[in-house]
Scaffold this motif. Sequence first.
Motif, PDB file in Angstrom:
ATOM      1  N   GLU A   8     -15.757  17.175   5.446  1.00  0.00           N
ATOM      2  CA  GLU A   8     -15.171  17.521   4.148  1.00  0.00           C
ATOM      3  C   GLU A   8     -15.604  18.914   3.675  1.00  0.00           C
ATOM      4  O   GLU A   8     -15.968  19.118   2.523  1.00  0.00           O
ATOM      5  CB  GLU A   8     -15.553  16.468   3.107  1.00  0.00           C
ATOM      6  N   ASN A   9     -15.571  19.890   4.589  1.00  0.00           N
ATOM      7  CA  ASN A   9     -15.946  21.288   4.285  1.00  0.00           C
ATOM      8  C   ASN A   9     -17.401  21.441   3.873  1.00  0.00           C
ATOM      9  O   ASN A   9     -17.808  22.485   3.376  1.00  0.00           O
ATOM     10  CB  ASN A   9     -15.039  21.867   3.191  1.00  0.00           C
ATOM     11  N   GLN A  10     -18.180  20.398   4.085  1.00  0.00           N
ATOM     12  CA  GLN A  10     -19.585  20.421   3.676  1.00  0.00           C
ATOM     13  C   GLN A  10     -20.448  21.160   4.693  1.00  0.00           C
ATOM     14  O   GLN A  10     -21.510  21.680   4.355  1.00  0.00           O
ATOM     15  CB  GLN A  10     -20.079  18.984   3.517  1.00  0.00           C
ATOM     16  N   ILE A  11     -19.991  21.205   5.945  1.00  0.00           N
ATOM     17  CA  ILE A  11     -20.769  21.802   7.023  1.00  0.00           C
ATOM     18  C   ILE A  11     -20.114  23.090   7.502  1.00  0.00           C
ATOM     19  O   ILE A  11     -18.918  23.134   7.767  1.00  0.00           O
ATOM     20  CB  ILE A  11     -20.924  20.821   8.202  1.00  0.00           C
ATOM     21  N   HIS A  12     -20.915  24.136   7.620  1.00  0.00           N
ATOM     22  CA  HIS A  12     -20.443  25.433   8.116  1.00  0.00           C
ATOM     23  C   HIS A  12     -21.169  25.734   9.424  1.00  0.00           C
ATOM     24  O   HIS A  12     -22.393  25.622   9.494  1.00  0.00           O
ATOM     25  CB  HIS A  12     -20.739  26.527   7.089  1.00  0.00           C
ATOM     26  N   CYS A  13     -20.428  26.094  10.458  1.00  0.00           N
ATOM     27  CA  CYS A  13     -21.023  26.388  11.761  1.00  0.00           C
ATOM     28  C   CYS A  13     -21.153  27.896  11.966  1.00  0.00           C
ATOM     29  O   CYS A  13     -20.268  28.668  11.578  1.00  0.00           O
ATOM     30  CB  CYS A  13     -20.182  25.789  12.885  1.00  0.00           C
ATOM     31  N   VAL A  14     -22.252  28.305  12.576  1.00  0.00           N
ATOM     32  CA  VAL A  14     -22.491  29.711  12.903  1.00  0.00           C
ATOM     33  C   VAL A  14     -22.847  29.811  14.384  1.00  0.00           C
ATOM     34  O   VAL A  14     -23.059  28.794  15.057  1.00  0.00           O
ATOM     35  CB  VAL A  14     -23.616  30.313  12.031  1.00  0.00           C
ATOM     36  N   THR A  15     -22.940  31.042  14.881  1.00  0.00           N
ATOM     37  CA  THR A  15     -23.156  31.240  16.312  1.00  0.00           C
ATOM     38  C   THR A  15     -24.466  31.954  16.638  1.00  0.00           C
ATOM     39  O   THR A  15     -24.724  32.266  17.797  1.00  0.00           O
ATOM     40  CB  THR A  15     -21.990  32.037  16.924  1.00  0.00           C
ATOM     41  N   ASN A  16     -25.299  32.214  15.623  1.00  0.00           N
ATOM     42  CA  ASN A  16     -26.571  32.880  15.894  1.00  0.00           C
ATOM     43  C   ASN A  16     -27.567  32.581  14.776  1.00  0.00           C
ATOM     44  O   ASN A  16     -27.194  32.122  13.687  1.00  0.00           O
ATOM     45  CB  ASN A  16     -26.381  34.391  16.061  1.00  0.00           C
ATOM     46  N   PHE A  17     -28.828  32.855  15.056  1.00  0.00           N
ATOM     47  CA  PHE A  17     -29.901  32.535  14.116  1.00  0.00           C
ATOM     48  C   PHE A  17     -29.800  33.354  12.834  1.00  0.00           C
ATOM     49  O   PHE A  17     -30.024  32.830  11.735  1.00  0.00           O
ATOM     50  CB  PHE A  17     -31.262  32.763  14.782  1.00  0.00           C
ATOM     51  N   MET A  18     -29.476  34.638  12.953  1.00  0.00           N
ATOM     52  CA  MET A  18     -29.432  35.488  11.769  1.00  0.00           C
ATOM     53  C   MET A  18     -28.402  34.987  10.763  1.00  0.00           C
ATOM     54  O   MET A  18     -28.663  34.949   9.556  1.00  0.00           O
ATOM     55  CB  MET A  18     -29.124  36.934  12.167  1.00  0.00           C
ATOM     56  N   ASP A  19     -27.229  34.585  11.246  1.00  0.00           N
ATOM     57  CA  ASP A  19     -26.216  34.043  10.339  1.00  0.00           C
ATOM     58  C   ASP A  19     -26.688  32.735   9.718  1.00  0.00           C
ATOM     59  O   ASP A  19     -26.400  32.447   8.547  1.00  0.00           O
ATOM     60  CB  ASP A  19     -24.900  33.816  11.083  1.00  0.00           C
ATOM     61  N   LEU A  20     -27.429  31.941  10.497  1.00  0.00           N
ATOM     62  CA  LEU A  20     -27.919  30.665   9.980  1.00  0.00           C
ATOM     63  C   LEU A  20     -28.833  30.877   8.778  1.00  0.00           C
ATOM     64  O   LEU A  20     -28.709  30.190   7.765  1.00  0.00           O
ATOM     65  CB  LEU A  20     -28.664  29.909  11.086  1.00  0.00           C
ATOM     66  N   VAL A  21     -29.749  31.813   8.881  1.00  0.00           N
ATOM     67  CA  VAL A  21     -30.742  31.983   7.813  1.00  0.00           C
ATOM     68  C   VAL A  21     -30.238  32.863   6.672  1.00  0.00           C
ATOM     69  O   VAL A  21     -30.760  32.778   5.555  1.00  0.00           O
ATOM     70  CB  VAL A  21     -32.065  32.556   8.363  1.00  0.00           C
ATOM     71  N   SER A  22     -29.232  33.696   6.923  1.00  0.00           N
ATOM     72  CA  SER A  22     -28.803  34.652   5.892  1.00  0.00           C
ATOM     73  C   SER A  22     -27.566  34.204   5.119  1.00  0.00           C
ATOM     74  O   SER A  22     -27.315  34.711   4.026  1.00  0.00           O
ATOM     75  CB  SER A  22     -28.525  36.021   6.524  1.00  0.00           C
ATOM     76  N   THR A  23     -26.795  33.265   5.651  1.00  0.00           N
ATOM     77  CA  THR A  23     -25.587  32.807   4.965  1.00  0.00           C
ATOM     78  C   THR A  23     -25.960  31.829   3.868  1.00  0.00           C
ATOM     79  O   THR A  23     -26.587  30.795   4.130  1.00  0.00           O
ATOM     80  CB  THR A  23     -24.616  32.129   5.947  1.00  0.00           C
ATOM     81  N   PRO A  24     -25.596  32.112   2.620  1.00  0.00           N
ATOM     82  CA  PRO A  24     -25.978  31.214   1.521  1.00  0.00           C
ATOM     83  C   PRO A  24     -25.066  29.992   1.430  1.00  0.00           C
ATOM     84  O   PRO A  24     -23.903  30.035   1.842  1.00  0.00           O
ATOM     85  CB  PRO A  24     -25.818  32.099   0.278  1.00  0.00           C
ATOM     86  N   PHE A  25     -25.602  28.912   0.915  1.00  0.00           N
ATOM     87  CA  PHE A  25     -24.785  27.752   0.599  1.00  0.00           C
ATOM     88  C   PHE A  25     -23.955  28.058  -0.640  1.00  0.00           C
ATOM     89  O   PHE A  25     -24.398  28.767  -1.543  1.00  0.00           O
ATOM     90  CB  PHE A  25     -25.666  26.528   0.325  1.00  0.00           C
ATOM     91  N   LYS A  26     -22.747  27.509  -0.686  1.00  0.00           N
ATOM     92  CA  LYS A  26     -21.903  27.700  -1.864  1.00  0.00           C
ATOM     93  C   LYS A  26     -20.850  26.612  -1.932  1.00  0.00           C
ATOM     94  O   LYS A  26     -20.486  26.017  -0.908  1.00  0.00           O
ATOM     95  CB  LYS A  26     -21.235  29.081  -1.837  1.00  0.00           C
TER      96      LYS A  26
END
Length: 232
Positions: A8-26
């Motif tokens: 339900e759009n609750q989970i966002h997938c990324v492809t690297n560690f930097m995006d994981l730690v720098s992308t904010p929840f919203k």
Amino acid sequence: MLDLSYAENQIHCVTNFMDLVSTPFKGVMNAMCWTRELKGDFAEIVQKVGLSGNITAVEEEELRELQLTEQGHFAREILLKDLKALKAHGASPVLNVISYYDRDDTFPFLPTDVYSYHVDRAPVPTDTFLCTYYGEPSEILPNSQGTQKILIPEIRIELEKLYDAAEGEFESFLTENFFDLHYQAKPEAHPISCGIGHLWKLAVDHPQSEVLPCLHRAPKEKSGESRLLLIC
């Protein structure tokens, strides 16, 4: 392959560690996953760690000293790299071999162990990171598919029986005993497996959070099979 069809759009997938730690929840998004296909024999790590009790913390020094095959070496390098990256980010990761967690049977109508769907809470801004490398993976429950247990009438009645403080402080009683952190899956709920090897970031209940905290739980372990879990 992760099945996120009920996310339900609750989970966002990324492809690297930097995006994981720098992308904010919203918005409704309160879980993030760095999807990975890891190489290496993580079962060998589990088998060669000296176990102590039902949960064994694996220190980096011990990890480095293990005598491993080539595939075990690949697995160790991934573990060390993940630990290093999270520490550089300011987190305090712990690598555990878990046979089982202790069960909480103090109040049978509302267990507060990690096998219950729950949210994490902190007094300062932070996130929960976790990765299952071997064994049964953790589970996430979409917020709309869970009910806070303290709001379930029959559970609330039992909690009120426990409460013997001054009138008007019942909500504080629930918070101080962590009862308010736990949730029950609705009958139509579809829990989401965190899978093996994927590194997750989950939203935590803290004073500055702009999103709902993520509901999650530890799985029931398979008999005779320990888990290898990184968490912080």
